[in-house]
Design a protein around this motif. Structure first.
Motif, PDB file in Angstrom:
ATOM      1  N   SER A 125      -8.595  41.571  -3.171  1.00 16.97           N
ATOM      2  CA  SER A 125      -8.452  42.337  -4.413  1.00 16.97           C
ATOM      3  C   SER A 125      -8.527  43.836  -4.147  1.00 16.97           C
ATOM      4  CB  SER A 125      -9.525  41.913  -5.416  1.00 16.97           C
ATOM      5  OG  SER A 125     -10.817  42.251  -4.948  1.00 16.97           O
ATOM      6  N   ILE A 126      -9.300  44.253  -3.145  1.00 18.36           N
ATOM      7  CA  ILE A 126      -9.330  45.669  -2.776  1.00 18.36           C
ATOM      8  C   ILE A 126      -7.967  46.102  -2.259  1.00 18.36           C
ATOM      9  CG2 ILE A 126     -10.258  47.304  -1.085  1.00 18.36           C
ATOM     10  CD1 ILE A 126     -12.957  45.953  -1.388  1.00 18.36           C
ATOM     11  N   MET A 127      -7.316  45.238  -1.504  1.00 15.80           N
ATOM     12  CA  MET A 127      -5.972  45.565  -1.020  1.00 15.80           C
ATOM     13  C   MET A 127      -5.018  45.815  -2.187  1.00 15.80           C
ATOM     14  SD  MET A 127      -5.551  42.909   2.163  1.00 15.80           S
ATOM     15  CE  MET A 127      -6.350  43.227   3.744  1.00 15.80           C
ATOM     16  N   ARG A 128      -5.121  45.011  -3.225  1.00 16.11           N
ATOM     17  CA  ARG A 128      -4.263  45.230  -4.383  1.00 16.11           C
ATOM     18  C   ARG A 128      -4.546  46.566  -5.055  1.00 16.11           C
ATOM     19  NH1 ARG A 128      -2.692  46.668  -9.040  1.00 16.11           N
ATOM     20  NH2 ARG A 128      -4.790  47.492  -9.096  1.00 16.11           N
ATOM     21  N   ASP A 129      -5.819  46.938  -5.073  1.00 18.22           N
ATOM     22  CA  ASP A 129      -6.209  48.173  -5.746  1.00 18.22           C
ATOM     23  C   ASP A 129      -5.861  49.416  -4.938  1.00 18.22           C
ATOM     24  OD1 ASP A 129      -7.219  46.644  -7.767  1.00 18.22           O
ATOM     25  OD2 ASP A 129      -9.321  46.915  -7.232  1.00 18.22           O
ATOM     26  N   ARG A 135       2.900  47.589   0.734  1.00 17.50           N
ATOM     27  CA  ARG A 135       2.093  47.133   1.871  1.00 17.50           C
ATOM     28  C   ARG A 135       1.147  45.995   1.519  1.00 17.50           C
ATOM     29  NH1 ARG A 135       1.437  50.740   6.066  1.00 17.50           N
ATOM     30  NH2 ARG A 135       0.355  48.959   7.017  1.00 17.50           N
ATOM     31  N   VAL A 136       1.021  45.672   0.240  1.00 14.62           N
ATOM     32  CA  VAL A 136       0.050  44.663  -0.176  1.00 14.62           C
ATOM     33  C   VAL A 136       0.382  43.292   0.411  1.00 14.62           C
ATOM     34  CG1 VAL A 136      -0.915  43.422  -2.141  1.00 14.62           C
ATOM     35  CG2 VAL A 136      -0.594  45.888  -2.274  1.00 14.62           C
ATOM     36  N   GLY A 137       1.664  42.883   0.347  1.00 10.35           N
ATOM     37  CA  GLY A 137       2.037  41.550   0.805  1.00 10.35           C
ATOM     38  C   GLY A 137       1.696  41.311   2.258  1.00 10.35           C
ATOM     39  N   LEU A 142      -2.061  39.173   6.495  1.00  5.06           N
ATOM     40  CA  LEU A 142      -2.918  39.357   7.661  1.00  5.06           C
ATOM     41  C   LEU A 142      -4.347  38.958   7.347  1.00  5.06           C
ATOM     42  CD1 LEU A 142      -3.304  40.370  10.539  1.00  5.06           C
ATOM     43  CD2 LEU A 142      -3.636  42.677   9.613  1.00  5.06           C
ATOM     44  N   MET A 143      -4.829  39.310   6.163  1.00 10.73           N
ATOM     45  CA  MET A 143      -6.192  38.943   5.763  1.00 10.73           C
ATOM     46  C   MET A 143      -6.345  37.429   5.747  1.00 10.73           C
ATOM     47  SD  MET A 143      -9.040  40.497   4.578  1.00 10.73           S
ATOM     48  CE  MET A 143     -10.503  40.214   3.577  1.00 10.73           C
ATOM     49  N   ALA A 329       5.053  37.529   4.933  1.00 11.10           N
ATOM     50  CA  ALA A 329       5.227  38.636   3.977  1.00 11.10           C
ATOM     51  C   ALA A 329       6.709  38.906   3.746  1.00 11.10           C
ATOM     52  CB  ALA A 329       4.525  39.889   4.501  1.00 11.10           C
ATOM     53  N   ALA A 330       7.513  38.810   4.816  1.00 12.62           N
ATOM     54  CA  ALA A 330       8.959  39.036   4.677  1.00 12.62           C
ATOM     55  C   ALA A 330       9.607  37.958   3.818  1.00 12.62           C
ATOM     56  CB  ALA A 330       9.606  39.082   6.060  1.00 12.62           C
TER      57      ALA A 330
END
Length: 672
Positions: A125-129, A135-137, A142-143, A329-330
């Protein structure tokens, strides 16, 4: 009213991703560090094999309980803050385990380590914020992949440590890793201001914790106690009863621990169901491969590897998850997260089928495990994306926490199933019994079925064209008396990826001032691109997160009300009006008899299955009015008891006000 956050120092995106991903790796390490020493712990701690299994069970239980609670608190109080709390508790648990010499002390340490599990959903959720949208996807992929690499590294690392140092060193290593992250997180990760306001749902947390503890304890200990033993059955019944009590409690709470209505949306419900199945398939790979590689050569199928060598044999599987992260992600960018989830599930299923027939050579086993991990990487990367696209932005941590919890239920079920199959299908090897080759093949078939079932569930997922879909209106809308609405609040958020993100809050209410429960507020850009949405709580309050100040289209809808749309300038300190729904939709008509209008006739609305929906009486002119129910088919019945007359008609409600006139038949003649 507007509150502006002070400017923050922005860390480079790769550094943010690296720190969060390392936190995910630590979570996986907690699950595997003690596994190689489990057979030795009964002697080391002077206890029984069954009691030593609490070293795994304790971590499982606390992680299951902590994940939804910590995730919800992260949405409410701050995501970085809760990551720091989890790391502190994990470090404390590692130190307790490192200093412990008794079973109780080490189990306590392992239980505290379980809090680290919440780092995964909170980190996503931090990545989304904080990350740029593009870059989120890849960051989420990776997470998710760190779960595999952490598990793969944990087995050989723990084997190496146990051979060259005292077993307490396992806990010191975990404490050291946690300490490094405790320094890195405050330095690198900014604190997001995208938060959910309100009071924490203590009652819901207690009920859900008790239910999860009962369920997972029954699953993890059922093999030792017996699946039909009184303890196991009582725990399963207790879990069912507690969940049955918890669900209506969550529906009544203004800010529930888990938004049940949102979780019931097809995109969320089906993704969570797929996560249980994929969690089963993923964990079966790790459990069976390491055991298969360590089986004695005398079995005719084993390879006789040491703990370290077997762990090294899992490294390709873990590395493949990291290598597949950008690929998943791609796929998501090109074809959508639904296609990514289906692809990953099918890869897992196909790989397991191949493993059934390719077990003769060491390379076949390693490649088969790596292929399963590739499918795991692809599918696991898709699930957080699907969840975040289907829930309000201010609920991302708690929604991902629930998804992580359900994956844990899948892995726990896999652990119990693998143990049952491996102990139930055995062969004699001298004076001892060991699992037969057919036992491993049975597990592979079960995991393949789970993968295929997950793909079938994913096929039913609705397609989403944008990151924030406009939701449907929840059924059962009703009005409730509440304090007068407050003015909306705008909180500006600064971040490397969301430089001007704001949170807008307000209340949906009727002209009388009464809040409208069950309403949904959807925010779109002027070009029609969805931005965010919010389901109001029991007080009518809503909150949405916007990418920045500007002009937006706000659509407000609720069952039984005519929808409203507004073009509003939000975020520049503008104190916009409350969202008011003015037209209550209704079902009206005229009741007529042979002698004119039927004053006082009883008018009832029921479902075809018999449930009563509403009732009223016709006025002096024979007219009636009922609040419009949710869309569907109903039976409208009119009764004039004084004249012994009754009549019914089938009504189809489509979301618009309806007019249905009813003609009563002639009075019923009473025979003497």
């Amino acid at each position: 009213m507007s509150a502006h956050a002070s400017p923050r120092r922005v860390a480079p995106t790769p550094l943010v991703v690296a720190v969060l991903s390392l936190c995910g790796t630590i979570v996986a390490l907690q699950q595997t560090l003690v596994v190689p020493l489990l057979p030795e712990f009964p002697g080391l701690l002077h206890t029984t094999t069954e009691d030593a299994s609490w070293l795994v069970t304790a971590t499982l239980l606390t992680s299951a309980v902590a994940t939804p609670i910590v995730s919800r608190l992260a949405d409410m109080t701050g995501k970085r803050l809760m990551m720091i709390v989890c790391l502190v508790v994990m470090i404390a648990g590692s130190v307790v385990g490192a200093l412990g010499t008794s079973l109780g002390a080490v189990v306590t340490g392992r239980a505290l380590q379980g809090f680290a599990a919440a780092l995964i959903p909170v980190g996503i959720s931090i990545m989304r914020d904080e990350l740029p949208r593009e870059r989120v996807g890849s960051a989420v992929a990776l997470m998710s992949a760190t779960l595999g690499i952490g598990a793969a590294i944990g087995l050989p690392l723990s084997g190496f440590i146990s051979e060259h140092a005292d077993w307490h060193a396992l806990f010191w290593v975990a404490a050291g890793m946690g300490a490094l992250m405790l320094v890195a997180v405050p330095l690198v990760i900014p604190e997001s201001s995208v938060r959910t306001r309100g009071r924490f749902d203590v009652g819901g947390a207690i009920l859900l914790s008790a239910a999860l503890t009962s369920l997972l304890l029954a699953i993890s200990k059922g093999g030792h106690w017996g699946w039909t033993s009184e303890r196991t059955l009582v725990l399963f019944v207790a879990a069912a009863v507690l969940l049955a009590v918890w669900l209506p409690v969550e529906l009544r709470v203004a800010r529930p621990l888990v938004d049940v209505r949102t979780s019931a949306r097809p995109a969320v419900l089906l993704t969570n169901l797929a996560s249980v199945l994929l969690g089963f398939a993923m964990f079966g790979n790790m459990l069976t491969t390491t055991q298969l590689l360590q089986m004695p050569k005398a079995t005719g199928y084993g390879f006789g590897l040491s703990v370290i060598d077997a762990g090294l044999g899992m490294l390709p599987a873990g590395l493949s998850m990291v290598l597949l992260a950008p690929v998943s992600a791609a796929i998501t960018r090109r074809f959508g997260a639904k296609t990514t989830l289906i692809t990953g599930a099918l890869i897992m299923a196909g790989a397991y089928v191949g493993r059934v027939f390719l077990l003769d050579q060491l390379w076949q086993v390693i490649v088969g495990a790596a292929l399963v991990s590739m499918g795991t990487a692809v599918s696991y990367a898709a699930m957080p994306t699907l969840i975040m696209r289907a829930v309000p932005i201010t609920e991302t941590a708690s929604a991902n926490g629930l998804n992580t919890l359900l994956r844990a239920i899948g892995t726990s079920t896999a652990s119990a199933t693998v143990a049952a199959v491996l102990t139930g299908t055995v062969m004699r090897l001298g004076p001892v019994t060991v699992p037969a080759l057919d036992a491993f093949k049975q597990i592979f078939w079960l995991a393949a079925i789970a993968g295929l079932a997950a793909a079938a569930v994913a096929l039913a997922l609705p397609r989403s064209r944008a990151a924030a879909p406009a939701p449907s209106v929840a059924p059962g809308t009703a009005e409730a008396v509440a304090p007068a609405p407050e003015a909306p609040v705008h909180d500006e958020v600064k971040g490397p990826g969301r430089e001007h993100e704001i949170v807008v809050r307000g209340v949906v209410h009727a002209e009388s001032g009464r809040p409208i429960r069950g309403a949904v507020v959807s925010v779109l850009r002027i070009d029609g691109e969805p931005v965010d949405w919010s389901r109001v709580d029991s007080t009518g309050a809503y909150q949405v997160a916007l990418p920045g100040p500007g002009r937006y289209l706000v659509v407000t809808a609720a069952d039984g009300w005519s929808p409203r749309s507004d073009v509003l300038d939000l975020g520049e300190g503008t104190n916009h009006q409350h969202l008011v729904l003015t037209e209550r939709l209704s079902l009206t008509g005229l009741v007529r008899g042979a002698d004119g209008c039927a004053e006082g006739a009883l008018v009832t609305l029921t479902r075809p299955s018999g449930e009563s929906v509403a009732c009223t009486r016709a006025n002096a002119e024979g007219r009636y009015a009922l609040p419009l129910p949710g869309a569907g088919r109903y039976v409208l019945t009119v009764v004039d008891a004084t004249q012994r007359r009754a009549g019914s008609t089938l009504v189809t409600v489509t979301g618009h006000s309806e007019t249905v006139d009813v003609d009563l038949p002639a009075p019923t003649r009473v025979l003497a």
